[in-house]
Write a protein that holds these residues in place. Structure first.
Motif, PDB file in Angstrom:
ATOM      1  N   ARG A 118     -45.956 -48.706  20.624  1.00 48.33           N
ATOM      2  CA  ARG A 118     -45.431 -50.007  21.060  1.00 48.33           C
ATOM      3  C   ARG A 118     -46.304 -51.133  20.510  1.00 48.33           C
ATOM      4  O   ARG A 118     -47.520 -51.031  20.470  1.00 48.33           O
ATOM      5  N   GLN A 119     -45.627 -52.215  20.100  1.00 43.68           N
ATOM      6  CA  GLN A 119     -46.371 -53.368  19.594  1.00 43.68           C
ATOM      7  C   GLN A 119     -46.054 -54.582  20.464  1.00 43.68           C
ATOM      8  O   GLN A 119     -44.908 -54.780  20.858  1.00 43.68           O
ATOM      9  N   PHE A 120     -47.060 -55.367  20.729  1.00 46.08           N
ATOM     10  CA  PHE A 120     -46.906 -56.576  21.542  1.00 46.08           C
ATOM     11  C   PHE A 120     -47.372 -57.780  20.730  1.00 46.08           C
ATOM     12  O   PHE A 120     -48.306 -57.668  19.940  1.00 46.08           O
ATOM     13  N   LEU A 121     -46.695 -58.899  20.950  1.00 46.33           N
ATOM     14  CA  LEU A 121     -47.101 -60.152  20.301  1.00 46.33           C
ATOM     15  C   LEU A 121     -47.725 -61.046  21.345  1.00 46.33           C
ATOM     16  O   LEU A 121     -47.039 -61.473  22.278  1.00 46.33           O
ATOM     17  N   ILE A 122     -48.995 -61.294  21.209  1.00 43.79           N
ATOM     18  CA  ILE A 122     -49.681 -62.161  22.177  1.00 43.79           C
ATOM     19  C   ILE A 122     -50.594 -63.094  21.398  1.00 43.79           C
ATOM     20  O   ILE A 122     -51.483 -62.638  20.673  1.00 43.79           O
ATOM     21  N   LEU A 144     -49.267 -60.629  39.736  1.00 40.63           N
ATOM     22  CA  LEU A 144     -49.371 -59.600  38.696  1.00 40.63           C
ATOM     23  C   LEU A 144     -50.660 -58.800  38.844  1.00 40.63           C
ATOM     24  O   LEU A 144     -50.674 -57.574  38.698  1.00 40.63           O
ATOM     25  N   ALA A 145     -51.742 -59.507  39.138  1.00 37.04           N
ATOM     26  CA  ALA A 145     -53.047 -58.840  39.242  1.00 37.04           C
ATOM     27  C   ALA A 145     -53.035 -57.777  40.339  1.00 37.04           C
ATOM     28  O   ALA A 145     -53.647 -56.716  40.199  1.00 37.04           O
ATOM     29  N   ILE A 186     -55.467 -70.387  28.479  1.00 33.44           N
ATOM     30  CA  ILE A 186     -55.863 -69.046  28.918  1.00 33.44           C
ATOM     31  C   ILE A 186     -54.995 -68.514  30.054  1.00 33.44           C
ATOM     32  O   ILE A 186     -54.836 -67.295  30.210  1.00 33.44           O
ATOM     33  N   THR A 187     -54.376 -69.393  30.824  1.00 31.06           N
ATOM     34  CA  THR A 187     -53.526 -68.934  31.921  1.00 31.06           C
ATOM     35  C   THR A 187     -52.303 -68.172  31.376  1.00 31.06           C
ATOM     36  O   THR A 187     -51.906 -67.137  31.907  1.00 31.06           O
ATOM     37  N   ASP A 195     -49.889 -62.777  29.934  1.00 29.56           N
ATOM     38  CA  ASP A 195     -49.438 -61.815  28.916  1.00 29.56           C
ATOM     39  C   ASP A 195     -50.239 -60.514  28.990  1.00 29.56           C
ATOM     40  O   ASP A 195     -49.686 -59.417  28.868  1.00 29.56           O
ATOM     41  N   TYR A 196     -51.545 -60.638  29.168  1.00 30.38           N
ATOM     42  CA  TYR A 196     -52.365 -59.415  29.232  1.00 30.38           C
ATOM     43  C   TYR A 196     -52.053 -58.608  30.490  1.00 30.38           C
ATOM     44  O   TYR A 196     -51.955 -57.380  30.443  1.00 30.38           O
ATOM     45  N   LEU A 197     -51.881 -59.301  31.617  1.00 30.51           N
ATOM     46  CA  LEU A 197     -51.560 -58.555  32.846  1.00 30.51           C
ATOM     47  C   LEU A 197     -50.234 -57.811  32.674  1.00 30.51           C
ATOM     48  O   LEU A 197     -50.114 -56.637  33.035  1.00 30.51           O
ATOM     49  N   LEU A 198     -49.251 -58.497  32.094  1.00 29.23           N
ATOM     50  CA  LEU A 198     -47.950 -57.841  31.865  1.00 29.23           C
ATOM     51  C   LEU A 198     -48.097 -56.660  30.906  1.00 29.23           C
ATOM     52  O   LEU A 198     -47.490 -55.604  31.091  1.00 29.23           O
TER      53      LEU A 198
END
Ligand code: UDP
Length: 415
Positions: A189-193, A31-32, A392-393, A398-401
């Motif tokens: 757009r809203q994201f749930l993380i 992803l990175a 954190i992994t 989630d953040y990368l996506l």
């Protein structure tokens, strides 16, 4: 503008394979790669104290290790400004606050000054919480994508304050919330993380019983008496006085000690007052240890959590409650208020016990102290729940996506 200096040794990204498996790390690397050439600038209001700083201190170096150009800067503000933003924070959590038109003007003025002085260096500008929300005024000139990350439980906000903040939020490309019931009516757009902890950080890594004992000695704690602990900033919303009251009820029938440990955050001017009130309420009870802890005391906090028989989190409101996650990861039985993001973590009678009152908290603590097998069962489940959901992994993924998805018009991401 201030910049964090990362100088202490950090775990390497490949080290996390021992906790979550090698394929999870391969996913992160894949992803990175999709973000090569994109810089991500995190902006919040403090480098120390509180969950947001805690997460960024781990997230930013790990993103860098994955080859993503991530940065972290903070806005500047004086006590008056942080007095106003603390009122915002409380009001967004639903607490009644008087916010004057002068307060709003000060908020706008400080954000404007920061917008002028900050160097916006990212393709993605990732703004955390309400304090810097109005920086989005710079969107036309800087950054390709702007994200607002809300760490607060905004399920029942003061409407006026939310409307004021919302006026800025709508200018972002996306908003991120921690739990489903925090989401809002928004045209973006809203994201749930959900947030996370770092299992290899000083705060959460395994430590020896010698280290634990030495920390107990340092704080004058009796190794032979069960410890009930709440580790939190001294903040009304963490209800330290309620913690003391619950402890006093437990102490009537069980010999035990209370640890209320926590420091201040540079963006929270109320903490001294709350600390004083807690001290007054404890009124020299030798079994109550109120420990003001300086920033960076990660090993001490780790040791206090590991030494505890029960971890309490008696919050009145809670965006997530990393202290709960930290305790659960250490296999501790947790008694926590059934509020906000805590409910994502504590599944009642399975990964901990939820409480709804001071009496309820006291009852659950007594139950755990007198039934170690049950406490152990909850602790084991708690650790597994964190392994699967709140490390954190998972958060990095989630953040990368999220970052990648901003560059795609639809919800489909081709990997
Ligand atoms: N924490 C700390 N020192 C303290 C009090 C808290 O390092 O004196 C840490 C705590 O271990 C946790 C974070 O700060 O990692 C608090 O996050 P949480 O989500 O529980 O609450 P917040 O302070 O953000 O409301």
């Amino acid at each position: 503008m201030e910049r964090e200096i990362v100088h202490h040794p950090r775990a390497k990204i490949q080290d996390y394979a021992s906790v979550v498996g090698a394929s999870a790390i391969e996913d992160l690397r894949a992803l990175a790669e999709k973000l090569s050439g994109k810089a991500i600038q995190n902006i919040n209001s403090t480098f120390t104290g509180g969950g947001v700083a805690e997460i960024l201190a781990r997230m930013v170096p790990l993103l860098n290790q994955l080859g993503v150009d991530a940065k972290w800067t903070t806005i500047k503000g004086n006590d008056e400004f942080f007095g106003v933003t603390k009122k915002f924070h409380n009001a967004l959590h639903g607490r009644a606050e008087h916010i004057s038109s002068e307060d709003l003007s000060l908020f706008l003025e400080v954000n404007k000054k920061n917008a002028e002085e900050l160097e916006f260096e990212g393709g993605i500008i990732f703004v955390h919480d309400p304090q810097p929300v109005a920086l989005v005024a710079k969107k036309k000139e800087c950054g390709e994508k702007w994200i607002w990350r809300c760490h607060i439980d905004v399920s029942k906000p003061d409407r006026k304050v939310w409307e004021f903040v919302r006026n800025f939020v709508v200018d972002y490309d996306a908003a991120v919330f921690s739990a489903p019931n925090f989401t809002q009516q928004l045209p973006i757009r809203q994201f749930l993380i959900s947030p996370s902890i770092d299992p290899l950080s000083d705060k959460n890594k395994e430590i020896s019983s010698e280290v634990i004992d030495s920390v107990l000695g340092k704080y004058g704690l009796d190794k032979g008496k069960p410890i009930i602990a709440q580790i939190s900033r001294f903040d009304y919303l963490k209800d330290p006085v309620g913690v003391i009251q619950a402890f006093e009820m437990v102490r009537k029938s069980i010999d035990c000690q209370l640890v209320l440990a926590g420091g201040a955050a540079t963006d929270d001017p109320e903490s001294e007052k709350v600390l004083e009130e807690s001290r007054d309420r404890a009124s020299n009870n030798p079994d109550i240890h109120i420990l003001p802890i300086p920033p960076g005391s990660d090993i001490e906090i780790n040791a206090l959590q590991r030494a505890s028989a029960v971890i309490l989190q008696k919050s009145i409101k809670e965006g997530f409650g990393l202290t709960v996650t930290e305790a659960m990861w250490k296999g501790k039985p947790v008694v926590a208020s059934a509020v906000g993001g805590i409910q994502l973590q504590v599944k009642n009678k399975f990964t901990g016990l939820l409480c709804h009152s001071i009496e309820g908290a006291a009852y659950s603590i007594k139950r755990l102290l007198s039934n170690p097998e049950y406490a152990d069962y909850l602790g084991k489940n708690a650790r597994e729940h964190v392994r699967q959901n709140f490390l954190i992994t998972r958060h990095l993924k989630d953040y990368l996506l999220l970052f990648i998805s901003l560059y795609y018009p639809s919800d489909i991401i081709y990997l």
